[in-house]
Every structure is written in structure tokens, then in C-alpha cells.
Scaffold this motif. Structure first.
Motif, mmCIF file in Angstrom:
data_model
loop_
_atom_site.group_PDB
_atom_site.id
_atom_site.type_symbol
_atom_site.label_atom_id
_atom_site.label_comp_id
_atom_site.label_asym_id
_atom_site.label_seq_id
_atom_site.Cartn_x
_atom_site.Cartn_y
_atom_site.Cartn_z
ATOM 1 N N TYR A 47 63.111 -10.420 12.784
ATOM 2 C CA TYR A 47 64.427 -10.856 13.235
ATOM 3 C C TYR A 47 64.307 -12.177 13.996
ATOM 4 N N ASP B 96 69.280 -9.167 17.411
ATOM 5 C CA ASP B 96 69.608 -7.973 16.641
ATOM 6 C C ASP B 96 70.366 -8.365 15.371
ATOM 7 N N THR B 97 70.810 -7.355 14.627
ATOM 8 C CA THR B 97 71.466 -7.597 13.341
ATOM 9 C C THR B 97 72.751 -8.398 13.499
ATOM 10 N N LEU C 52 72.022 -11.991 13.917
ATOM 11 C CA LEU C 52 71.625 -12.604 12.646
ATOM 12 C C LEU C 52 72.831 -12.921 11.778
#
Length: 274
Positions: A19, A135-136, A139
């Protein structure tokens, strides 16, 4: 020994490392073209001013009880547009205006944070970032920002380049200089706000300026310089994350130092070729 270090790094790669790499690479890709124009227009201090205002945006967000990056984006954009307005007054030079805005915004942000006990202990995070905490959601935001920057830069490239080479001539030729500058400043504001978590307030501008300056040492055309700036930025992120994971040092500063090494190398190459 080097092989063992690389093997240990690869074997220890976890999701948070991936990540971090993805986030850093996305920021580097977006920062490349924006940073090139900062170098060409000699506006490096402008990036610092917007970065310092991001801390004020962070403080305002906490005061409002939200961590939504839109607050930082709005604050950075407001400072950028305010600077554009102030530049119409020719009695003060641009660097003086930038200095006033940069230090004022930073001071306001620090005071606002100091008045909020709950965020005082997180100052280091805001100053140098924490790319390993990506974190997602981060992103997704960075991906959207990177795509938007590339698309918009492609659309305004010709106008922005004309305004950079000779602003008065560009106006005579019908180039919408003011609108182009506003769009460019808003892109920088968005990049700074979203990249804050990657490198922090103190280092976010470095990822725009240093790779672009390194690319300028060896590039022979604007397009090549942008490509090299992106490449240097991406390699700096990869090597910075590698150094951070291997020797347990802060990742943001490691990325910036990697970019600095690349600048020194390209500068030496430039001097040898001269």
C-alpha cells in the motif's frame, strides 16, 4: 550481503508495504508534471506555502470534528487563490507574499492544533507523514487524484507551457492565462492535501521539486523532463520504502533523501557532459 538485505526485504513485504509503495508511486506520478512547472516558473516556494496551509486545513478539520481531506483541499485552494489575488498588487514581490502566507498559515495551524489537546501528540505524523499507515480509502483517493491530474495536465499542457515561457505573449495570443493558472494552482492544492499522509507538511513539496530539478539536469525537452521527473520520483519512493523497511527509519524523509541522491547523480552527469 546486499543480496541478503534485498531478500529479507522482499520476504518481509506485507500488505501495508505494498500500500505504501502504491501510494508513493501515485503521488510521484502526479507530482512529476506539476513539479516541472514549479521549477520552470521558479515557484518552489509556492509549493511550500500551500503545504503549510495544509496544516491549517488539518487543524480546521479537527476543530470541525472531521478528517475528510476535502477540508484540507478547500483551505489549500483558498490560500492558492488568495495568493493569485495578492499578486495583482505589484508593490510586493511574489517571494515576499509567499513568505507572509506560508509562515502565517503554518503559525495559525500550529496554534489551532496546540489548542486541541486530543491532536497534540500527532504532530509528527502531520509534519513528516506516515506512508505505512495508508489504507484502501487513501489509495482510492490518490488514484482518483493522480488520474485527474494527468487528464487535466494533458488538456491544459499547451496553454500552461505558453504561459510559462512568456506570459504576456500568451495573453496576446489569446491564451486564458488566469484560468489556466487557477486550474494549475488547484491541482497543486489537491495534491498537497491528499499527499499529506505520504510525506507530511514539511516534505510534500520536496517530492514535487527535487525529482523535477533532477530531471532538468539531463532533459533536453519539456516532455522528456516530465517523464524523467516521474521516473525519478517513482524510483525515490521505491528506494525510500526499501531503506525505511530495512533500517527502520522514517519513510517520508527516506523518500526525500533518495530523491536528493538522484538529483546529485544527475547534476554530476550534467557537469561531466558540459
Amino acid at each position: 550481503m546486499t543480496d541478503n538485505i534485498i531478500y529479507n526485504f522482499l520476504s518481509a513485504i506485507d500488505d501495508f508495504i505494498l500500500y505504501a509503495l502504491a501510494a508513493g508511486i501515485l503521488v510521484a506520478i502526479a507530482a512529476g508534471p506539476l513539479g516541472c512547472f514549479l521549477v520552470w516558473r521558479r515557484m518552489a516556494y509556492f509549493g511550500d506555502t500551500v503545504a503549510h496551509s495544509a496544516l491549517m486545513g488539518v487543524a480546521l478539520g479537527f476543530a470541525l470534528g472531521t478528517t475528510n481531506p476535502i477540508v484540507m483541499i478547500l483551505v489549500c485552494a483558498a490560500v492558492a487563490l488568495f495568493l493569485l489575488l495578492l499578486q495583482r498588487d505589484r508593490s510586493l514581490s511574489s517571494d515576499a507574499l509567499l513568505g507572509i502566507l506560508a509562515h502565517s498559515a503554518l503559525s495559525i495551524g500550529l496554534i489551532m492544533i496546540a489548542l486541541q489537546e486530543s491532536v497534540r501528540q500527532n504532530m509528527m505524523f502531520f509534519l513528516i507523514g506516515d506512508i505505512l499507515a495508508i489504507d484502501t480509502v487513501d489509495l482510492y483517493q490518490l488514484s482518483a487524484m493522480c488520474l485527474a491530474v494527468l487528464v487535466i495536465m494533458a488538456l491544459i499542457w499547451k496553454n500552461l507551457l505558453s504561459a510559462t515561457v512568456h506570459e504576456d505573449l500568451a495573453r496576446v495570443e489569446g491564451v486564458p492565462v488566469t484560468r489556466t493558472k487557477i486550474i494549475y494552482m488547484l491541482m497543486i492544492a489537491t495534491l498537497v492535501a491528499l499527499a499529506l499522509k505520504v510525506t507530511g507538511v514539511l516534505l510534500v513539496t520536496a517530492l514535487m521539486i527535487i525529482p523535477a530539478a533532477g530531471a532538468r539536469n539531463i532533459a533536453r525537452s519539456p516532455g522528456v523532463m516530465v517523464g524523467l521527473a516521474v521516473l525519478i520520483g517513482v524510483l525515490s519512493v521505491i528506494s525510500g520504502v526499501f531503506v525505511s523497511s530495512t533500517w527502520d527509519v522514517p519513510t517520508g524523509p527516506a523518500i526525500v533523501l533518495s530523491a536528493t541522491v538522484a538529483f546529485v547523480v544527475t547534476r554530476i552527469a550534467c557537469l561531466q557532459r558540459a
